[in-house]
Design an enzyme around this catalytic site. Sequence first.
Site, short mmCIF file in Angstrom:
data_model
loop_
_atom_site.label_atom_id
_atom_site.label_comp_id
_atom_site.label_asym_id
_atom_site.label_seq_id
_atom_site.Cartn_x
_atom_site.Cartn_y
_atom_site.Cartn_z
N ASP A 142 0.82 -1.21 0.00
CA ASP A 142 0.00 0.00 0.00
C ASP A 142 0.87 1.27 0.00
O ASP A 142 0.65 2.18 0.79
CB ASP A 142 -0.94 -0.01 1.21
N HIS A 155 -3.72 -9.50 -0.92
CA HIS A 155 -3.90 -8.10 -0.53
C HIS A 155 -4.78 -7.94 0.72
O HIS A 155 -4.42 -7.25 1.65
CB HIS A 155 -4.47 -7.29 -1.69
N TYR A 183 -2.03 4.29 -6.26
CA TYR A 183 -3.20 5.06 -5.84
C TYR A 183 -3.59 6.13 -6.87
O TYR A 183 -4.18 7.15 -6.54
CB TYR A 183 -3.00 5.69 -4.44
N HIS A 203 -3.62 -3.83 2.48
CA HIS A 203 -4.98 -3.31 2.51
C HIS A 203 -5.27 -2.45 3.73
O HIS A 203 -5.75 -1.32 3.60
CB HIS A 203 -5.98 -4.47 2.42
N VAL A 204 -5.02 -2.96 4.92
CA VAL A 204 -5.20 -2.17 6.14
C VAL A 204 -3.93 -1.35 6.34
O VAL A 204 -2.83 -1.90 6.37
CB VAL A 204 -5.43 -3.11 7.34
N HIS A 205 -4.10 -0.05 6.48
CA HIS A 205 -2.94 0.84 6.50
C HIS A 205 -2.35 0.93 7.91
O HIS A 205 -2.43 1.95 8.60
CB HIS A 205 -3.32 2.23 5.96
N ASN A 218 -6.86 -3.75 -4.48
CA ASN A 218 -8.08 -3.13 -5.01
C ASN A 218 -7.76 -1.86 -5.81
O ASN A 218 -8.49 -1.51 -6.74
CB ASN A 218 -9.05 -2.80 -3.87
N HIS A 219 -6.65 -1.18 -5.48
CA HIS A 219 -6.29 0.02 -6.24
C HIS A 219 -5.70 -0.31 -7.61
O HIS A 219 -5.36 0.60 -8.36
CB HIS A 219 -5.35 0.92 -5.44
N ASP A 232 -1.69 -2.66 -3.94
CA ASP A 232 -1.97 -1.23 -3.88
C ASP A 232 -0.69 -0.44 -4.12
O ASP A 232 0.03 -0.07 -3.20
CB ASP A 232 -2.65 -0.82 -2.56
N HIS A 263 -11.08 -0.76 10.20
CA HIS A 263 -11.07 -0.57 8.75
C HIS A 263 -10.86 -1.92 8.06
O HIS A 263 -9.95 -2.67 8.41
CB HIS A 263 -9.96 0.41 8.37
N HIS A 264 -11.71 -2.20 7.08
CA HIS A 264 -11.63 -3.45 6.30
C HIS A 264 -11.85 -4.70 7.15
O HIS A 264 -11.44 -5.80 6.75
CB HIS A 264 -10.29 -3.56 5.57
#
Length: 468
Positions: free
Chosen positions: A166, A317, A198, A354-356, A232-233, A195, A326-327
Site C-alpha cells: 500500500d 492483498h 493510488y 490493505h489495512v494501512h 483493489n487500487h 496497492d 477498517h476493512h
Amino acid sequence: MFSKWVFCGFVYFLLGFLNLVEFCSGGITSSYVRNADLSLDMPLDSDVFRVPPGYNAPQQVHITQGDHGGRGLIISWITPDEPGSNTVVYWAEDSKLKGSANGVVLTYKYFNYTSGYIHHCKIKNLKFDTKYYYEVGIGNTTRQFWFITPPKVGPDAPYTFGLIGDLGQTYDSNRTLTHYESNPAKGQTVLFVGDLSYADDYPFHDNARWDTWSRFIERNAAHQPWIWTAGNHELDFDPEIGETKPFKPYTSRFFVPYRASESTSPLWYSIKRAAAYVIVLSSYSAYGKSTPQYKWLAMELPKVNRTETPWLIVLMHSPWYNSYVHHYMEGESMRVVYESWFVEYKVDVVFAGHVHAYERSERISNIAYNIVNGLCTPRSDHSAPVYITIGDGGNLEGLATEMTEPQPPYSAYREASFGHGIFDIKNRTHAYFSWHRNQDGFAVEADSLWFHNRYWTSPERTFLAASQ
Ligand SMILES: [Fe+2]
C-alpha cells in the site's frame, strides 16, 4: 493468578521443548503514538519523479522474476515519445561477453489518457548468485542498471526479502522506501502485497500518477525484483467513464511470470527463490470452488517440495485476520475457502496489505466450523501460518488507527504506523522477521519474531527425527 503463571510456565516449557511458539495470553497493542494527519502526494515536480534527460529516454525501469526458479528476469520500462529500441543488453560483472534480448512493446488507453510505449523484455538462463549489468535505450539516452541474481534454489540458501504494501507516492511513501533501502538487513527482493500507485484516487484515475509512481520506485525496483500482488487500487474499474476491464493499467505495466507456474492469469502465480516458495493470490478475482484461481491453487499446493524450498510464503492483498476496524472481515470469504489448505500444507507465513497499519497474528486457525457445530473461534494451531498485515507503506489515504477492542487473542502485535518488514531466511529451519517503523533509526526493530519452519520443525518430524 499464581496458578495461571505456573500453567503458562509449564506450557512454555513443554512447547519450548518442541521448538514451538504459541500464545498463552493476550497480544500487544503498541503504545507508540504517531501523527495520524493525512500525508499528501508528492508534487509532480518532485525530484523523485524526475524524467530522465534526453529525447525518448527510457523511464520507469523495474524488474521482476521472469521464470519459476530464479534464472530469468523480466525488465520493463517506458519510452514516452516513440517505441524506440526494445532490446536489453546485459552482461555478468566478471564477463566481457554481452548478451541481448528483445521484448514486446504495448500501449493502452484509459479514458482520456494514452500510455507511453511500455516495454517488457525477458532474459533467461542467468547464472545464480551473480551481479549483472544491463542497458536499455539508444545512443546518448542509454541507461545502465545492475541486479544480483539469487542463489540456486535449495533448502539452505539464505535470502532476505523486504515487505512493502500500500505504498502510494506521498512523503511518507518516500520515507518508507528510503527506510527499506537504508535498512542494514539489506533486503534483496521486495515482496509487494498490493496497492501500488493510488492513481485511482485522482479524478478519472489520472494514469499520469501511474507514471510518477513508477519513476519514484525506479531507484530500487530497477536493481532488485519486486514481486507483484494486485490490490483493489489496481482494479481501475470505472464504468462511469467507460473503463470496464479490471486491472488494465496494472497488467499492462507490470508483467509477472505466471505461465511458468501454469497459471492462466497474471493475478495469481508462484515463484521459487533461494529457499522460498512464494505463492501470490488475488483477493479481487474469483476464488470460490471451480474458479480458475481455486483450481490453480488446488494443483499448486501439492507441488511445493519442502525439502527443496522449505519456506512457503503466501502473498495476498486483503488480510484474513485483521483486528482493525477498517476493512474488518473483508478477507473472510476467501479465508473460509482456502484456510484449511494453508493448515494442511503448513504455510509458514501469509503477508497481506490493505489495512494501512501493521499487525502480526499468533499461529491460529479457524477451520472447524461446519454450520451446525458452532466452532467458529480461532484457536492455537501449530500447523497454521503467522498472518502479517503490512499495508503500512504510507499512501495518501492515511493510517488505519481505529482498532477493535479488546484486542483479540489471535492478534500478537498491532500498531498504526508506517513502515516495512524484512523476512530474513537463515537456513531450512530458521528465519527472522522484523518490522521497521519509519520514525525509528534504520536498524531499529519495532517488532520481531523468529520463525521455526513449519515443515522442518513440525512435531511429527521432530518426533520422527528423535526416534531414528
Ligand atoms: Fe487496499
